[in-house]
Design an enzyme around this catalytic site. Structure first.
Site, PDB file in Angstrom:
ATOM      1  N   TYR A  14       1.384  -0.021   2.336  1.00 18.63           N
ATOM      2  CA  TYR A  14       1.002   1.384   2.483  1.00 18.63           C
ATOM      3  C   TYR A  14       1.577   2.041   3.742  1.00 18.63           C
ATOM      4  CZ  TYR A  14      -2.265   0.184  -1.205  1.00 18.63           C
ATOM      5  OH  TYR A  14      -2.814  -0.243  -2.391  1.00 18.63           O
ATOM      6  N   HIS A  19      -0.139   9.095   2.168  1.00 20.38           N
ATOM      7  CA  HIS A  19      -1.587   8.971   2.330  1.00 20.38           C
ATOM      8  C   HIS A  19      -1.964   8.402   3.702  1.00 20.38           C
ATOM      9  CE1 HIS A  19      -4.924  10.000  -0.111  1.00 20.38           C
ATOM     10  NE2 HIS A  19      -5.208   8.834  -0.643  1.00 20.38           N
ATOM     11  N   TYR A  64     -10.012   0.949   2.862  1.00 17.38           N
ATOM     12  CA  TYR A  64      -9.182   1.712   1.936  1.00 17.38           C
ATOM     13  C   TYR A  64      -9.732   3.140   1.906  1.00 17.38           C
ATOM     14  CZ  TYR A  64      -6.764  -2.524   0.723  1.00 17.38           C
ATOM     15  OH  TYR A  64      -6.036  -3.679   0.807  1.00 17.38           O
ATOM     16  N   ASN A  66     -10.763   5.424  -0.171  1.00 20.56           N
ATOM     17  CA  ASN A  66     -11.912   5.934  -0.909  1.00 20.56           C
ATOM     18  C   ASN A  66     -13.266   5.560  -0.316  1.00 20.56           C
ATOM     19  OD1 ASN A  66      -9.917   6.878  -2.560  1.00 20.56           O
ATOM     20  ND2 ASN A  66     -10.487   5.653  -4.329  1.00 20.56           N
ATOM     21  N   ASP A  91      -4.211  13.388   5.327  1.00 19.98           N
ATOM     22  CA  ASP A  91      -3.167  14.080   4.574  1.00 19.98           C
ATOM     23  C   ASP A  91      -3.777  15.164   3.689  1.00 19.98           C
ATOM     24  OD1 ASP A  91      -4.226  11.644   3.167  1.00 19.98           O
ATOM     25  OD2 ASP A  91      -3.140  12.539   1.490  1.00 19.98           O
TER      26      ASP A  91
END
Length: 186
Positions: A14, A19, A64, A66, A91
């Site tokens: 990532y 993101h 993460y 969420n 973001d």
């Protein structure tokens, strides 16, 4: 104490994705202020230091995107920090790449990391710095887009905005957030 949170997803796959611009700002501040991110607790990685006479904690949730609010809430409660002394950097699809927008409250606007933050903090009224990543062109699904990397042209804009976001955080060490908003909103 002030807490500066950058949202993103942990892991090499990532790094440098759209993101993860919040993580990029935290990394920039860590370098700039010589605050190593060397503590892994409260579902995040963080470091604590002094900046312009103010104690500051830099946080990257490791839950993460969420579930970001879990880490933010845990750190706030452990260190007994008021919501007014927290800023969350993330973001934003609705801003063009490289655009910077500071606000003191608002909805999640579809951003799952902010949805989680609102749910765990119990309020929409917290300082935030939104970094534009733009919307996908064509038929690219939003999840694929936000987990994708910037083009070199986009990175030129976004890289400068990461530095500007870090500068706004530094200004916040000495000025009220509303004043920083007036100076840094584009």
């Amino acid at each position: 104490m002030k807490i500066i949170v950058g949202l993103g997803n942990p892991g090499k796959q990532y790094e440098k994705t759209r993101h993860n611009v919040g993580f990029e700002v935290i990394d920039e501040l860590s370098r700039k202020w010589s605050i190593p991110l060397d503590q892994v607790k409260h579902k995040g990685i963080y470091g604590v230091g002094m900046v312009k006479g103010e104690k500051v904690l830099l946080l990257k949730p490791l839950t993460y995107m969420n579930l970001s609010g879990e880490s933010i809430s845990a750190v706030m409660h452990f260190f007994k920090v008021d919501i007014a002394d927290v800023v969350i950097i993330y973001d934003d699809l609705d801003l063009p790449p490289g655009k910077l927008r500071l606000r003191q409250k608002g909805s999640a606007g579809g951003h799952n990391g902010i949805k989680s933050s609102i749910a765990h903090l119990g309020t929409q009224e917290f300082n935030r710095i939104r970094i534009g990543i733009g919307r996908p062109i064509g038929r690219i699904p939003v999840p694929d887009y936000v987990l994708g990397r910037f083009t070199p042209e986009e990175w030129d804009h976004v890289g400068a905005t990461i530095e500007k976001s870090a500068a706004s955080c530094e200004a916040w060490m000495e000025k009220p957030f509303i004043q920083v908003m007036n100076e840094y909103n584009q």
